[in-house]
Design a protein around this motif. Structure first.
Motif, PDB file in Angstrom:
ATOM      1  N   PHE A 362     -11.841 -53.766 -21.793  1.00 49.43           N
ATOM      2  CA  PHE A 362     -10.586 -53.272 -20.982  1.00 49.43           C
ATOM      3  C   PHE A 362     -10.699 -52.320 -20.222  1.00 49.43           C
ATOM      4  O   PHE A 362     -10.965 -51.069 -20.457  1.00 49.43           O
ATOM      5  CB  PHE A 362      -9.602 -53.211 -22.304  1.00 49.43           C
ATOM      6  CG  PHE A 362      -8.123 -52.850 -21.541  1.00 49.43           C
ATOM      7  CD1 PHE A 362      -7.187 -53.832 -21.440  1.00 49.43           C
ATOM      8  CD2 PHE A 362      -7.743 -51.474 -21.400  1.00 49.43           C
ATOM      9  CE1 PHE A 362      -5.786 -53.370 -20.720  1.00 49.43           C
ATOM     10  CE2 PHE A 362      -6.529 -51.163 -20.708  1.00 49.43           C
ATOM     11  CZ  PHE A 362      -5.697 -52.070 -20.546  1.00 49.43           C
ATOM     12  N   THR A 364      -8.345 -50.480 -16.905  1.00 53.54           N
ATOM     13  CA  THR A 364      -6.990 -50.500 -16.240  1.00 53.54           C
ATOM     14  C   THR A 364      -7.363 -50.701 -14.735  1.00 53.54           C
ATOM     15  O   THR A 364      -6.425 -51.079 -14.080  1.00 53.54           O
ATOM     16  CB  THR A 364      -6.294 -49.126 -16.558  1.00 53.54           C
ATOM     17  OG1 THR A 364      -7.007 -48.145 -16.190  1.00 53.54           O
ATOM     18  CG2 THR A 364      -5.948 -49.031 -17.979  1.00 53.54           C
ATOM     19  N   ASN A 369      -5.261 -55.869 -14.598  1.00 55.02           N
ATOM     20  CA  ASN A 369      -4.383 -54.800 -15.203  1.00 55.02           C
ATOM     21  C   ASN A 369      -3.895 -54.019 -14.055  1.00 55.02           C
ATOM     22  O   ASN A 369      -2.767 -53.142 -14.341  1.00 55.02           O
ATOM     23  CB  ASN A 369      -5.226 -54.150 -15.925  1.00 55.02           C
ATOM     24  CG  ASN A 369      -5.689 -54.835 -17.276  1.00 55.02           C
ATOM     25  OD1 ASN A 369      -4.878 -55.551 -17.876  1.00 55.02           O
ATOM     26  ND2 ASN A 369      -6.851 -54.539 -17.974  1.00 55.02           N
ATOM     27  N   PHE A 374      -0.646 -50.038 -17.198  1.00 55.72           N
ATOM     28  CA  PHE A 374      -1.343 -49.473 -18.195  1.00 55.72           C
ATOM     29  C   PHE A 374      -2.258 -48.189 -18.073  1.00 55.72           C
ATOM     30  O   PHE A 374      -2.478 -47.322 -18.951  1.00 55.72           O
ATOM     31  CB  PHE A 374      -2.629 -50.632 -18.559  1.00 55.72           C
ATOM     32  CG  PHE A 374      -1.929 -51.836 -19.302  1.00 55.72           C
ATOM     33  CD1 PHE A 374      -1.607 -51.579 -20.590  1.00 55.72           C
ATOM     34  CD2 PHE A 374      -1.852 -52.810 -18.548  1.00 55.72           C
ATOM     35  CE1 PHE A 374      -1.107 -52.764 -21.271  1.00 55.72           C
ATOM     36  CE2 PHE A 374      -1.150 -53.985 -19.185  1.00 55.72           C
ATOM     37  CZ  PHE A 374      -0.685 -53.821 -20.601  1.00 55.72           C
ATOM     38  N   MET A 400       0.604 -47.659 -24.630  1.00 54.87           N
ATOM     39  CA  MET A 400       0.206 -48.866 -24.697  1.00 54.87           C
ATOM     40  C   MET A 400      -0.621 -49.541 -25.761  1.00 54.87           C
ATOM     41  O   MET A 400      -0.935 -48.743 -26.690  1.00 54.87           O
ATOM     42  CB  MET A 400      -0.633 -48.956 -23.377  1.00 54.87           C
ATOM     43  CG  MET A 400      -2.017 -48.528 -23.432  1.00 54.87           C
ATOM     44  SD  MET A 400      -3.085 -48.543 -21.871  1.00 54.87           S
ATOM     45  CE  MET A 400      -4.853 -48.358 -22.525  1.00 54.87           C
ATOM     46  N   VAL A 402      -3.650 -52.908 -26.796  1.00 53.31           N
ATOM     47  CA  VAL A 402      -4.574 -53.773 -26.153  1.00 53.31           C
ATOM     48  C   VAL A 402      -4.624 -54.678 -27.485  1.00 53.31           C
ATOM     49  O   VAL A 402      -4.924 -54.333 -28.597  1.00 53.31           O
ATOM     50  CB  VAL A 402      -5.883 -53.272 -25.912  1.00 53.31           C
ATOM     51  CG1 VAL A 402      -6.855 -54.167 -25.557  1.00 53.31           C
ATOM     52  CG2 VAL A 402      -5.794 -52.179 -24.622  1.00 53.31           C
ATOM     53  N   GLY A 408      -4.536 -56.906 -22.346  1.00 54.69           N
ATOM     54  CA  GLY A 408      -3.288 -55.770 -22.480  1.00 54.69           C
ATOM     55  C   GLY A 408      -2.177 -56.515 -23.316  1.00 54.69           C
ATOM     56  O   GLY A 408      -1.785 -57.521 -22.591  1.00 54.69           O
ATOM     57  N   THR A 411       2.807 -52.214 -22.594  1.00 53.02           N
ATOM     58  CA  THR A 411       3.089 -50.876 -22.283  1.00 53.02           C
ATOM     59  C   THR A 411       4.529 -50.377 -22.059  1.00 53.02           C
ATOM     60  O   THR A 411       5.219 -51.016 -21.627  1.00 53.02           O
ATOM     61  CB  THR A 411       2.169 -50.321 -20.963  1.00 53.02           C
ATOM     62  OG1 THR A 411       2.125 -48.967 -20.521  1.00 53.02           O
ATOM     63  CG2 THR A 411       2.607 -51.337 -19.801  1.00 53.02           C
TER      64      THR A 411
END
Length: 635
Positions: A362, A364, A369, A374, A400, A402, A408, A411
């Motif tokens: 993940f 941001t 995203n 995020f 936030m 995940v 995601g 958030t």
């Protein structure tokens, strides 16, 4: 005898994990690229199938302890997930049974008038038949138990001398015998916060049995700076062979427990300010029994441009978090993360058959995203639990979360914070609740959040950098948990309303006495909350707390005896880990919290950055129902 085969003790490298998906992720690709690496068939499993699956957990012994008091000995032991619901127990001093009837309502027995030299064992009784003997009780003869430790030799770096202090620890069954061992981080006295320039000594990790035998020593070397934010180590059985591994970030010059060097032994990437802002970074899995490096791969994410993480001198680029999560609902995965002030990257890894494989990443900054809010939402810790009740774990990363698949989830866009608590705090609501504090003066100072969707249920006024906050049921006069923080002035209930005075500390928690409400752990003492004032239950003798003003223990959690929690401090001279276990009898029986998946992973990530206490997946507190029993899988 170890359950681990000798084939695991050699060094292996998985740095050949090449491929289009890996290359894309190393170059900064995001969640959309990472999903190509999901295990075959994972997407096709239904929520019902995953929820019903048993989780891979440790096979433990009884963890029997005997805590001496002036009136006798409290003997307590674990109720295991593998025990029947109606199991009973007999307690023996030597070969003499000391209980009149098999014990069914609890997993402790107070042997009044017994000397502190008494030797105890227990035998489970199933369908009226006594089972095998437990191991002998660990004797807390002076009221505590010392595990001898061996401080590394100090040294001099850049003209400044330093010695070593015992810092954070974790536990795991390193050799497969059903008994937990300690993995201890030694921190030099010149350790630095990321915001501080200067050279540090090397970070050292040791493994110790409960008797004090040192199994190995790992030296992370000069290219891993020492401090609270650089080394977040995870101790867990990731491959299901019955023995725990140790996973952490490494670098050129790291020396494993067998004396073998990872990368270049001569490399020195420290700049004139003591920061390490160049050179390769690795993720290594070490054998828990021998300390041998089993697999090493490139750390994800690479640091890239230092300034892309929030400053240009090396503070925010080296903010790391780590954890362990059951992303498929059954097997544990390694979670490694970098950044929380601006960009955040979280990588999930599986360790199977001697190799590391990336499950997802993940980021941001990924196209998936960017613009979703995020970035800049991480805390100085993380929490892991099944927030959406699909049987698989999510990573709650400050403001936030995940999802288990690397996407995601939500958030709140309320920014960075210092402390957070995820747990079952509401006995009337299925699932988990979440409480966090915020550092930004422009945001609410504390928030209660629905962790399933990120909805803010209530919040307190902003205008302050709120450095501490706690959630837990400490007051029997209120239903459910209570919430309090450093910038608030009252104790709040589930609805956010005031229910009494604020406790004397805002730090750790511990189930210590015999009831279901939790006690306050701070510095080197444990207190009982009361409306008129807190009552001191324990003051550690000859011990010191860790991490400066954070005043945290080496470790706190249910590591021995019944479901109540032990606290481990270092002795003032750093010669031992001093374990305290409750001497107070209880009539409540709960399966050892070590076999509650969420609590066990919470114990694993406790050492991460600004340490926080673990919480189980179910409610323990005033008005609780019958505690659930875990279903356990092996391998």
């Amino acid at each position: 005898m170890s359950r681990r085969g000798t084939h695991r003790r050699g060094f292996r490298s998985s740095r050949t994990l090449a491929g289009a998906a890996l290359a894309a992720l190393l170059a900064g690709g995001g969640t959309d690229a990472a999903l190509a690496q999901a295990p075959a068939g994972a997407a096709g499993a239904t929520a019902q199938e995953v929820t019903a699956a048993a989780s891979q957990l440790e096979a433990l012994d009884r963890g029997l302890v005997s805590v001496h008091t002036a009136d006798g000995n409290l003997v307590s032991w674990r109720w295991l997930a593998s025990d029947p619901d109606d199991v009973a127990f007999n307690v023996y001093r030597g070969d003499l049974k000391v209980n009149d009837q098999p014990i069914t309502g609890s997993t402790n027995f107070f042997h009044a008038g017994a000397p502190n030299s008494a030797d105890y064992r227990v035998r489970a009784v199933i369908d009226g038949v006594e089972q095998d003997w437990s191991p002998h009780a660990i004797q807390f003869r002076p009221g505590y138990y010392d595990v001898p430790i061996q401080a590394p030799a100090g040294g001099t770096v850049n003209g400044s001398g330093y010695t070593y202090e015992a810092n954070d620890a974790s536990v795991g069954d390193l050799n497969g015998d059903g008994t937990l061992e300690f993995v201890l981080k030694w921190q030099p006295t010149n350790a630095k916060d990321n915001s501080q320039s200067g050279y540090t000594g090397n970070t050292i990790l040791d493994a110790y049995t409960l008797s004090g035998t040192r199994l190995w020593r790992i030296d992370l070397g000069r290219n891993i700076r020492s401090g609270a934010h650089y080394t977040q180590f995870q101790v867990y059985d990731y491959d299901g062979d019955g023995s725990a591994e140790v996973a952490m970030k490494t670098a050129d010059g790291t020396v494993d427990g067998q004396g073998r060097v990872i990368g270049s032994a001569s490399a020195d990437y420290r700049n004139s300010s003591g920061y390490v802002l160049s050179g390769p970074e690795y993720l290594t899995v070490f054998d828990g029994e021998t300390g041998a490096a089993l697999a090493t791969t490139d750390y994800v994410p690479a640091r890239g441009s230092v300034s892309s993480w929030g400053d240009d001198y090396g503070n925010r680029v080296d903010r790391f978090l780590a954890g362990t999560a059951y992303l498929d609902g059954t097997h544990p995965s390694i979670i490694m993360a970098r950044g929380y002030y601006t960009r955040t990257v979280i990588a999930a890894w599986d360790f199977r058959n001697g190799s590391l494989t990336r499950r997802w990443t993940f980021d941001t900054n990924s196209s998936t995203n960017v613009g979703r809010g995020f970035d800049g939402q991480g805390s100085h810790s993380l929490s892991i639990g099944d927030v959406d009740q699909d049987g698989k774990d999510e990573i709650v990363y400050g403001a936030m979360a995940v999802d288990d698949n690397g996407w995601g989830l939500w958030t709140t866009k309320t920014g960075h914070g210092d402390a957070q608590h995820l747990g079952d705090f509401d006995p009337g609501n299925p699932g988990l609740e979440y409480f966090k504090v915020s550092e930004s003066t422009s945001q609410p100072s504390s928030l209660r959040i629905d962790p399933q969707n990120g909805q803010v249920i209530w919040q307190t006024a902003g205008g302050a950098d709120n450095g501490r906050g706690v959630a837990g049921d400490i007051y029997s006069g209120n239903s459910g948990a209570e919430f309090w923080s450093a910038s608030d002035t009252t104790l709040r209930n589930l609805a956010g309303n005031s229910v009494g005075r604020e406790p004397s500390s805002i730090n750790f928690l511990s189930w210590w006495d015999g009831d279901t409400t939790r006690e306050l752990l701070d510095g080197t003492h444990i207190d009982k909350y009361g409306t008129g004032g807190d009552t001191r239950l324990l003051t550690g003798s000859g011990v010191a707390s860790n991490n400066g003003t954070k005043a945290t223990p080496v470790l706190s959690g249910d590591i021995l005896g019944d479901w109540r929690e032990e606290v481990v401090w270092r002795t003032g001279d750093n010669s031992a880990l001093r374990i305290y276990s409750t001497p107070i009898q209880t009539n409540l029986r709960i399966t050892t919290l070590l076999q509650d998946r969420m609590y066990r992973t919470g114990l694993a990530w406790q050492n991460t950055a600004y340490n926080q206490p673990p919480h189980p997946s179910f409610y323990i507190g005033q008005g609780m129902g019958t505690a659930p029993r875990p279903t356990m899988a092996r391998g």
